[in-house]
Design an enzyme around this catalytic site. Structure first.
Site, PDB file in Angstrom:
ATOM      1  N   GLU A 220      -5.601   4.223   7.863  1.00 51.36           N
ATOM      2  CA  GLU A 220      -5.087   3.382   6.689  1.00 51.36           C
ATOM      3  C   GLU A 220      -5.071   2.207   6.604  1.00 51.36           C
ATOM      4  O   GLU A 220      -5.504   1.525   5.714  1.00 51.36           O
ATOM      5  CB  GLU A 220      -3.687   3.979   6.413  1.00 51.36           C
ATOM      6  CG  GLU A 220      -3.153   3.776   5.069  1.00 51.36           C
ATOM      7  CD  GLU A 220      -4.249   4.063   3.805  1.00 51.36           C
ATOM      8  OE1 GLU A 220      -4.225   3.204   2.956  1.00 51.36           O
ATOM      9  OE2 GLU A 220      -4.749   5.033   3.910  1.00 51.36           O
TER      10      GLU A 220
ATOM     11  N   GLU B 243     -10.591  -2.104   1.610  1.00 47.72           N
ATOM     12  CA  GLU B 243     -10.466  -2.413   0.271  1.00 47.72           C
ATOM     13  C   GLU B 243     -10.025  -3.663  -0.212  1.00 47.72           C
ATOM     14  O   GLU B 243     -10.619  -4.405  -1.227  1.00 47.72           O
ATOM     15  CB  GLU B 243      -9.378  -1.251  -0.285  1.00 47.72           C
ATOM     16  CG  GLU B 243      -9.889   0.123  -0.392  1.00 47.72           C
ATOM     17  CD  GLU B 243      -8.704   1.007  -0.759  1.00 47.72           C
ATOM     18  OE1 GLU B 243      -7.610   0.672  -0.934  1.00 47.72           O
ATOM     19  OE2 GLU B 243      -9.008   2.161  -0.964  1.00 47.72           O
TER      20      GLU B 243
ATOM     21  N   GLU C  17       0.938  -1.251  -0.032  1.00 46.20           N
ATOM     22  CA  GLU C  17       0.147  -0.057   0.076  1.00 46.20           C
ATOM     23  C   GLU C  17       1.148   1.234   0.093  1.00 46.20           C
ATOM     24  O   GLU C  17       1.528   1.504   0.948  1.00 46.20           O
ATOM     25  CB  GLU C  17      -0.897   0.102   1.164  1.00 46.20           C
ATOM     26  CG  GLU C  17      -1.772  -1.076   1.369  1.00 46.20           C
ATOM     27  CD  GLU C  17      -2.932  -1.124   0.140  1.00 46.20           C
ATOM     28  OE1 GLU C  17      -3.316  -0.015  -0.171  1.00 46.20           O
ATOM     29  OE2 GLU C  17      -3.463  -2.193  -0.253  1.00 46.20           O
TER      30      GLU C  17
END
Length: 121
Positions: A72, A79, A31
């Protein structure tokens, strides 16, 4: 009960710690947004010690930075889960991803607000 919840005591703690490090490694390697936030934290957290502020204010400055990392991690988990379910476009999938992104925007806004309030107030 989940078959993955079979451990207890110290063995469970050790397993959980390993899973946590696996998650941090997955986030860091997979990420870009997480890596960018780590870099932001590497800059801002030591910088927090350069200002003459109270210990409580410094703690708030650091906590706001770390909160963005936490958000995050959750955003990336959402996601990944959505992508695991299906890669096809769906309004609910878009909503879930957009809400995760919005949460990160709020966390970044919190950093700016806390730092500005303490340093300019």
């Amino acid at each position: 009960m989940s078959p993955f919840k079979g451990q207890t005591g110290l063995k469970r703690v050790l397993n959980a710690t390993g899973y946590s490090f696996d998650g941090l490694q997955a986030a860091f390697t997979g990420e870009a947004a997480f890596r960018q936030l780590v870099l932001l934290n590497v800059v801002l957290i030591p910088l927090a010690f350069c200002f003459e502020v109270s210990r409580g204010e410094r703690a708030l400055m650091i906590a706001a930075c770390l909160l963005a990392l936490i958000v995050e991690l959750f955003n990336s988990a959402v996601e990944a889960t959505i992508d695991r379910i299906s890669l096809e476009r769906h309004p609910l999938s878009k909503n879930a991803k957009d809400m995760g992104s919005a949460a990160q925007l709020v966390a970044l806004t919190l950093i700016a607000a806390v730092w500005a309030t303490i340093l300019l107030g």
